[in-house]
Enzyme design. Structure first.
Site, short mmCIF file in Angstrom:
data_model
loop_
_atom_site.label_atom_id
_atom_site.label_comp_id
_atom_site.label_asym_id
_atom_site.label_seq_id
_atom_site.Cartn_x
_atom_site.Cartn_y
_atom_site.Cartn_z
N HIS A 164 1.19 -1.27 0.20
CA HIS A 164 -0.21 0.10 0.15
C HIS A 164 0.52 1.63 0.20
O HIS A 164 0.09 2.64 -0.36
CB HIS A 164 -0.72 -0.14 1.35
CG HIS A 164 -0.09 0.47 2.20
ND1 HIS A 164 -0.26 -0.75 2.91
CD2 HIS A 164 -0.54 1.83 2.80
CE1 HIS A 164 0.49 -0.21 4.11
NE2 HIS A 164 0.51 1.67 3.76
N ASP A 229 -10.89 -8.60 1.64
CA ASP A 229 -11.01 -9.72 2.56
C ASP A 229 -9.45 -10.38 2.68
O ASP A 229 -8.60 -10.87 2.94
CB ASP A 229 -12.16 -10.42 2.41
CG ASP A 229 -13.33 -10.44 2.63
OD1 ASP A 229 -13.07 -8.88 2.56
OD2 ASP A 229 -14.23 -10.75 3.51
N SER A 305 4.55 1.93 8.71
CA SER A 305 3.96 0.77 7.64
C SER A 305 5.43 -0.03 6.15
O SER A 305 5.41 1.24 6.08
CB SER A 305 3.06 1.34 6.23
OG SER A 305 2.19 1.74 7.52
#
Length: 372
Positions: A164, A229, A305
Site C-alpha cells: 500500500h 478480505d 508501515s
C-alpha cells in the site's frame, strides 16, 4: 483441485519438531517451500500514478473473518501470486506464475485478539539516537521510502515494504515512478566528510542519502483484493535499487507459528510520522494470528508501515543466533466487529508461498529458495 489448494496453504510445517526441554533454545525450523516460477509476461499500459499514498489500511475483515473464510482454489492462489512489475521509466508488466509442490505438511495457529488503539496505554516505542546505533545492524537495515513509509534491506539491492506504500489497490501512488529509498547518514558540519565529532553531548545530526528504485514488484493479490478480505494478506512489495546499498541486510524467513517465537514476541523499527527524522524501535507480544496475518499491540504510528517484522532465533545448521524478517508491518487496521469498530496493528506473515515468491524476485532462480 481443492485438495491441492489445501496442500499449498498448509505447507508451513517444519521438518524439525521443537522439543519441550527446559534448556531448549528458540530454534529456526527447517522448512521446505514450494517453487514459484514465471510462466508468461504481458506488457500493460503505463499507469497514471494518480493515487494518494495511504499510511493506514482499512479492511472489513478481522481475525474471525479471516479464519472462517474458505481456502482459495489453486487457480485463485496462482492469480494472487502473479505480479506486476513497475519500472523506473514508467513501463509496467504483468507476470503469471506457476506453483510446483515438492513437499507437504500442516500448521495451525491459535490465540486471542484484544486491541484498542495504535498506542496501547504507555507508549513503549524507543527513538534510536546516535550513529553508533543507527548505522549498526539491525537498525541500519531500516530505510525510508519517499512515499512516506518504511522499508527493510533484505539483499544487496533489494528493499521489502508494504504494497500500500506503492499502490492503493486500484492505482499506483503519486511518486511511485520516481520512488527513492533513504538511508540515514551522519550530517557532518563544515562539509567535512570523515570527521567524527564527539565533543557535544547532543546526539549527532543525521540526514538521508537517497537511492532511486529501478523496479518494483507488487503481487496481484493486493491489486485484485484492494485491501479487502483477500488483499490484506498480500500487502507486501519488493523494490530493486539502481545500485547496491553496501550495508548489511537481514534475510527473510518463513514465519513460524506465534507459539514458537521467542517469548511470543516480535520486533521492528520504522520511521513513525509523529517523530520526524527519528528511527523508532519497538517490540511486543503477538496476540492472535491467521495463516497470513499477525495481530499485535505494538505501538506504532503511520510511517512505520512497511517495516520488516523480525525475530532472533538459533540457527542449528550454522550454530549461531540469527535474525530474520518473518513479516511486513501493514499498519493500523480498522475492522467492523459485529457493527462495532475495532482496531488492530497488523503484520503480513511470510508464508512458504510468499517466501518462494519474494526469494525468487531477489535471486532470480528457485534453486536458492528451497529452504525457508
Amino acid at each position: 483441485m481443492a485438495a491441492l489448494s489445501t496442500l499449498i496453504l498448509l505447507l508451513c510445517a517444519a521438518k524439525d519438531v521443537m522439543p519441550s526441554s527446559p534448556h531448549w533454545k528458540p530454534t529456526w525450523p527447517s522448512y521446505r517451500v514450494p517453487v514459484i516460477l514465471p510462466q508468461s509476461t504481458l506488457n500493460l499500459d503505463k499507469p497514471q500514478f494518480d493515487a494518494e499514498a495511504r499510511l493506514e489500511v482499512v479492511s472489513p475483515c478481522g481475525p474471525a473473518c479471516h479464519k472462517s473464510s474458505p481456502l482459495p482454489t489453486y487457480e485463485e492462489v496462482k492469480n494472487y501470486l502473479s505480479y506486476e512489475t513497475l519500472y523506473a521509466n514508467g513501463s509496467l508488466t504483468e507476470t503469471e506464475v506457476g506453483i510446483y509442490i515438492l513437499s507437504s505438511g500442516g500448521d495451525g495457529s491459535r490465540g486471542r485478539s484484544r486491541t484498542k488503539r495504535q498506542i496501547y496505554g504507555y507508549d513503549s516505542r524507543f527513538s534510536i539516537f546516535g550513529k553508533d546505533f543507527l548505522l549498526n545492524y539491525p537498525f541500519s537495515t531500516s530505510v525510508k521510502l519517499s512515499t512516506g513509509c518504511t522499508g527493510t534491506l533484505v539483499a544487496e539491492k533489494h528493499v521489502l515494504t508494504a504494497a500500500h506504500c506503492i499502490h492503493d489497490g486500484k492505482s499506483y501512488v503519486k511518486g511511485a515512478q520516481k520512488l527513492r529509498v533513504g538511508f540515514l547518514k551522519p550530517k557532518h558540519k563544515d562539509g567535512s566528510k570523515g570527521s567524527n565529532i564527539t565533543n557535544s553531548a547532543m546526539p549527532e545530526k543525521m540526514k538521508f542519502q537517497w537511492i532511486r528504485v529501478k523496479r518494483t514488484h507488487v503481487p496481484k493479490g493486493w491489486i485484485k483484493g484492494n485491501a479487502n478480505d483477500i488483499g490484506m494478506d498480500y500487502d507486501y512489495a519488493l523494490l530493486e535499487l539502481k545500485k547496491p546499498h553496501k550495508r548489511k541486510f537481514m534475510k527473510i524467513g518463513v514465519s513460524p507459528p506465534a507459539r514458537h517465537l521467542p517469548g511470543g514476541r516480535i520486533h521492528f523499527s520504522g520511521y513513525d510520522n509523529d517523530r520526524p527524522g527519528n528511527l523508532v524501535y519497538r517490540f511486543c507480544d503477538v496476540k492472535d494470528e491467521t495463516y497470513d496475518l499477525l495481530y499485535q499491540q505494538c505501538d506504532a504510528q503511520p510511517g512505520a508501515s512497511g517495516s520488516g517484522v523480525y525475530v532472533r532465533m538459533w540457527k542449528r545448521q550454522n550454530h549461531k543466533w540469527e535474525r530474520k524478517i518473518i513479516g511486513i508491518f501493514s499498519g493500523h487496521q480498522w475492522v467492523d466487529m459485529n457493527g462495532t469498530p475495532q482496531d488492530f496493528n497488523v503484520a503480513v506473515r511470510i508464508t512458504p508461498l510468499k517466501y518462494a515468491q519474494i526469494c525468487y524476485w531477489i535471486k532470480g532462480n528457485y534453486l536458492d529458495c528451497r529452504e525457508g
